[in-house]
Design a protein around this motif. Structure first.
Motif, mmCIF file in Angstrom:
data_model
loop_
_atom_site.group_PDB
_atom_site.id
_atom_site.type_symbol
_atom_site.label_atom_id
_atom_site.label_comp_id
_atom_site.label_asym_id
_atom_site.label_seq_id
_atom_site.Cartn_x
_atom_site.Cartn_y
_atom_site.Cartn_z
ATOM 1 N N UNK A 115 0.799 -1.234 0.000
ATOM 2 C CA UNK A 115 0.000 0.000 0.000
ATOM 3 C C UNK A 115 0.827 1.278 0.000
ATOM 4 N N UNK A 116 2.008 1.261 0.596
ATOM 5 C CA UNK A 116 2.804 2.485 0.674
ATOM 6 C C UNK A 116 3.386 2.903 -0.676
ATOM 7 N N UNK A 117 3.211 2.077 -1.707
ATOM 8 C CA UNK A 117 3.698 2.406 -3.051
ATOM 9 C C UNK A 117 2.615 2.997 -3.951
ATOM 10 N N UNK A 118 1.470 3.334 -3.366
ATOM 11 C CA UNK A 118 0.332 3.766 -4.187
ATOM 12 C C UNK A 118 0.638 5.018 -4.997
ATOM 13 N N UNK A 119 1.246 6.027 -4.378
ATOM 14 C CA UNK A 119 1.521 7.273 -5.110
ATOM 15 C C UNK A 119 2.479 7.021 -6.277
ATOM 16 N N UNK A 123 -7.951 -2.816 5.680
ATOM 17 C CA UNK A 123 -7.911 -1.381 5.934
ATOM 18 C C UNK A 123 -6.946 -0.605 5.065
ATOM 19 N N UNK A 124 -6.496 -1.188 3.961
ATOM 20 C CA UNK A 124 -5.565 -0.503 3.071
ATOM 21 C C UNK A 124 -5.836 -0.907 1.632
ATOM 22 N N UNK A 125 -5.325 -0.116 0.702
ATOM 23 C CA UNK A 125 -5.456 -0.402 -0.723
ATOM 24 C C UNK A 125 -4.080 -0.715 -1.288
ATOM 25 N N UNK A 126 -3.950 -1.898 -1.870
ATOM 26 C CA UNK A 126 -2.696 -2.327 -2.484
ATOM 27 C C UNK A 126 -2.838 -2.277 -4.001
ATOM 28 N N UNK A 127 -1.890 -1.638 -4.679
ATOM 29 C CA UNK A 127 -1.952 -1.609 -6.144
ATOM 30 C C UNK A 127 -1.322 -2.846 -6.761
ATOM 31 N N UNK A 128 -1.753 -3.156 -7.964
ATOM 32 C CA UNK A 128 -1.190 -4.262 -8.739
ATOM 33 C C UNK A 128 -1.318 -3.918 -10.208
ATOM 34 N N UNK A 129 -0.556 -4.595 -11.027
ATOM 35 C CA UNK A 129 -0.634 -4.373 -12.468
ATOM 36 C C UNK A 129 -0.293 -5.659 -13.196
ATOM 37 N N UNK A 130 -0.993 -5.909 -14.282
ATOM 38 C CA UNK A 130 -0.596 -6.945 -15.219
ATOM 39 C C UNK A 130 0.012 -6.240 -16.420
ATOM 40 N N UNK A 131 1.272 -6.546 -16.697
ATOM 41 C CA UNK A 131 1.946 -5.955 -17.843
ATOM 42 C C UNK A 131 1.995 -6.992 -18.960
ATOM 43 N N UNK A 186 5.450 -9.844 -27.677
ATOM 44 C CA UNK A 186 6.742 -10.292 -28.188
ATOM 45 C C UNK A 186 7.484 -10.906 -27.007
ATOM 46 N N UNK A 187 8.514 -11.667 -27.240
ATOM 47 C CA UNK A 187 9.220 -12.300 -26.122
ATOM 48 C C UNK A 187 9.870 -11.320 -25.157
ATOM 49 N N UNK A 188 10.204 -10.127 -25.644
ATOM 50 C CA UNK A 188 10.834 -9.106 -24.802
ATOM 51 C C UNK A 188 10.301 -7.738 -25.212
ATOM 52 N N UNK A 189 9.957 -6.877 -24.253
ATOM 53 C CA UNK A 189 9.492 -5.534 -24.618
ATOM 54 C C UNK A 189 10.669 -4.631 -24.958
ATOM 55 N N UNK A 190 10.397 -3.544 -25.678
ATOM 56 C CA UNK A 190 11.459 -2.573 -25.940
ATOM 57 C C UNK A 190 12.003 -2.002 -24.632
ATOM 58 N N UNK A 191 13.263 -1.674 -24.624
ATOM 59 C CA UNK A 191 13.890 -1.118 -23.428
ATOM 60 C C UNK A 191 13.171 0.157 -22.994
ATOM 61 N N UNK A 192 12.895 0.250 -21.694
ATOM 62 C CA UNK A 192 12.323 1.455 -21.116
ATOM 63 C C UNK A 192 10.817 1.524 -21.086
ATOM 64 N N UNK A 193 10.130 0.618 -21.788
ATOM 65 C CA UNK A 193 8.684 0.741 -21.940
ATOM 66 C C UNK A 193 7.947 0.635 -20.611
ATOM 67 N N UNK A 194 8.354 -0.287 -19.753
ATOM 68 C CA UNK A 194 7.680 -0.489 -18.476
ATOM 69 C C UNK A 194 8.594 -0.183 -17.284
ATOM 70 N N UNK A 195 9.651 0.577 -17.521
ATOM 71 C CA UNK A 195 10.666 0.767 -16.486
ATOM 72 C C UNK A 195 10.112 1.336 -15.190
ATOM 73 N N UNK A 196 9.202 2.296 -15.286
ATOM 74 C CA UNK A 196 8.702 2.941 -14.067
ATOM 75 C C UNK A 196 7.922 1.960 -13.193
ATOM 76 N N UNK A 197 7.112 1.115 -13.810
ATOM 77 C CA UNK A 197 6.376 0.109 -13.046
ATOM 78 C C UNK A 197 7.318 -0.949 -12.480
ATOM 79 N N UNK A 198 8.331 -1.323 -13.259
ATOM 80 C CA UNK A 198 9.262 -2.348 -12.814
ATOM 81 C C UNK A 198 10.196 -1.840 -11.722
ATOM 82 N N UNK A 199 10.383 -0.524 -11.652
ATOM 83 C CA UNK A 199 11.298 0.046 -10.661
ATOM 84 C C UNK A 199 10.686 0.128 -9.261
ATOM 85 N N UNK A 200 9.364 0.064 -9.158
ATOM 86 C CA UNK A 200 8.712 0.133 -7.849
ATOM 87 C C UNK A 200 8.949 -1.178 -7.109
ATOM 88 N N UNK A 201 9.405 -1.128 -5.859
ATOM 89 C CA UNK A 201 9.611 -2.374 -5.100
ATOM 90 C C UNK A 201 8.322 -3.194 -5.068
#
Length: 488
Positions: free
Chosen positions: A246-250, A278-286, A290-305
């Motif tokens: 939940x602390x990663x929501x922002x 009592x909390x909201x946890x975010x999730x995402x399906x990326x 193709x077998x591999x995405x272009x570099x940088x496309x999902x970096x921001x989502x992948x960088x979140x712990x």
């Protein structure tokens, strides 16, 4: 209370189809079941409780959308479906048609009358030369993708296991590859359907009225027995689910919005905001086609712990099957309520998270089994440009991105409370999108996410008069009005 009210409405409607003044009694419906059993061929069969076939035919994803029918029938031929419809129409017997049984609205694919299960229409035919796949409506999409994998092809369909072919395609159909190829209905080549008068026909783009009406018109125009879809080459894909604390929501809100702004149509994201303790946890399906995405496309989502992640290179079928844990036990109750936006901005995501938290805190003390999940489904802005005019969406001039708030609970006495909470929550999200300047004043929710009392005029907009005219021509006796659903 909801299912009883819907049943009463359906039965009352059925009594007026031909000006009758009485509704069918249980004895009348039992007689209809026996009449059907006597009329159908050996390819079909009628079942009664407590047989295992009857139980399976009536089963739905949630107990709140299941009903105890007088009998179930599994037709095995178009001719038998025609006989069934003629008997149902002549006796004004309430009925329902079930594909996968994933509908959450009570009475939409369930009934206390005659339950028609399409379980015997399960053929899958790959035509490599024509670039098409033929599918029976009794299949689920996980079965389809698993069967198509050896052929190296794919079609536009549902995204989680257990969802039926029929409901998705009659309601429009969103896929992980819809940004590339459009909605499910945009990729239909032909539809084989038994019309309300019992006659069988094949509908293609040359049949202007029914071609328009069946693509998004749900169960208003007959019973579909086969869909022929365009197929596309399908190799390995890259994707999976990532869950955050939940602390990663922002950070998530910013990263998710950024991921929706790329123009790579091979990419897709589906977000979730999940209430728990009592909390909201975010999730995402990326997803990347193709077998591999272009570099940088999902970096921001992948960088979140992340708390957990199963992102990998895999088959399309494996990705769909990996989401099986999202399906709750069928003993629980559940409603969806849809809302459409034109952008999932950080501010809108924050509103949805606040709604999820507010109602989670309010409803959980009433029922320990309460679960609330908001799903966020952005696509490329050109998603509606891949197909011709159809019943849904009512306006293809600009993209609408579906969202759905999903409530699950166990106490049947809370059905009305849950429905009202969903209405208020989606209204709040809609108002926030309007306040942000989004073009959603008359935005239709995705039909398969719409709560049972959503106005039909909102779902179909300016298409409604045309649909009503086609309906009057195709079904002058309103036989399909004896089934539940969004009636035009």
């Amino acid at each position: 209370m909801l299912s009883l009210a819907l049943l009463t409405c359906a039965l009352s409607f059925s009594s007026t189809v031909r000006g009758q003044v009485t509704t069918p009694t249980r004895r009348d419906i039992d007689a209809t079941c026996k009449q059907i059993a006597a009329a159908i061929s050996n390819a079909s069969e009628v079942f009664f409780p407590p047989s295992t076939e009857y139980t399976a035919d009536n089963a739905h994803a949630f107990s709140s959308s299941s009903a105890a029918s007088a009998c179930s029938v599994e037709p095995g031929s178009e001719q038998d479906i025609g006989a069934i419809l003629r008997i149902i129409g002549s006796t004004s017997t309430p009925f329902a048609v079930k594909s996968g049984g994933h509908a959450t609205n009570p009475g939409f694919s369930s009934t206390t009358g005659v339950q028609i299960s399409m379980a015997r229409f399960r053929d899958i035919t790959v035509n490599s030369n024509a670039g098409t796949v033929e599918l029976g409506p009794g299949l689920t999409w996980d079965e389809v993708y698993t069967a198509l994998e050896p052929a190296g092809v794919n079609v536009i369909g549902g995204r989680i296991p257990g969802v039926g072919v029929g409901g998705v395609l009659l309601g429009a159909g969103y896929s992980y590859i819809s940004s590339q190829f459009g909605l499910g209905i945009d990729n239909i080549v032909a539809i084989e359907v038994v019309l309300p008068n019992g006659t069988f026909t094949t509908v293609t783009s040359g049949d202007e009225g029914l071609w328009f009406a069946l693509r998004g018109g749900m169960n208003n125009f007959g019973i579909v027995t086969k869909f022929t879809l365009k197929s596309f080459p399908q190799g390995q894909i890259w994707g999976g689910a990532i869950f955050y604390s939940p602390d990663q929501l922002d950070a998530y809100n910013e990263a998710f919005f950024k991921a929706t702004q790329n123009n790579d149509t091979k990419a897709a994201v589906v977000g979730e905001l999940i209430y728990a303790s009592g909390a909201v946890s975010p999730a995402v399906l990326v997803f990347y086609d193709a077998p591999t995405p272009p570099a940088g496309l999902f970096d921001d989502l992948l960088a979140i712990p992340a708390v957990s992640s199963d992102v990998s290179t895999r088959s399309f079928a494996d990705l769909v099957l990996s989401t099986n844990s999202t399906n709750p036990p069928p003993s629980l109750r559940g409603f969806y309520s849809g809302v459409s936006v034109t952008q999932y901005t950080p501010a809108i995501l924050n509103v949805i998270a606040n709604e999820t938290l507010f109602w989670g805190n309010k409803l959980t003390p009433l029922d320990a089994d309460v679960s609330i999940v908001a799903a966020l489904e952005p696509f490329n802005s050109g998603i509606f440009s891949h197909g011709s005019d159809s019943a849904f969406p009512p306006d293809r001039s600009h993209a609408l991105f579906p969202g759905v708030i999903d409530y699950i609970w166990s106490n049947a006495s809370l059905d009305n409370t849950m429905a009202q909470s969903l209405r208020e929550s989606t209204d709040t999200v809609h108002a926030a999108a309007l306040a942000e300047g989004q073009n959603v004043a008359d935005a239709a929710p995705y039909i398969n996410y719409a709560l049972f009392d959503t106005p039909v005029a909102l779902l179909y907009g300016e298409n409604l008069p045309r649909l009503q005219a086609i309906k009057k021509e195709i079904d002058p006796e309103d036989v399909m009005g004896l089934a539940g659903g969004f009636k035009i």
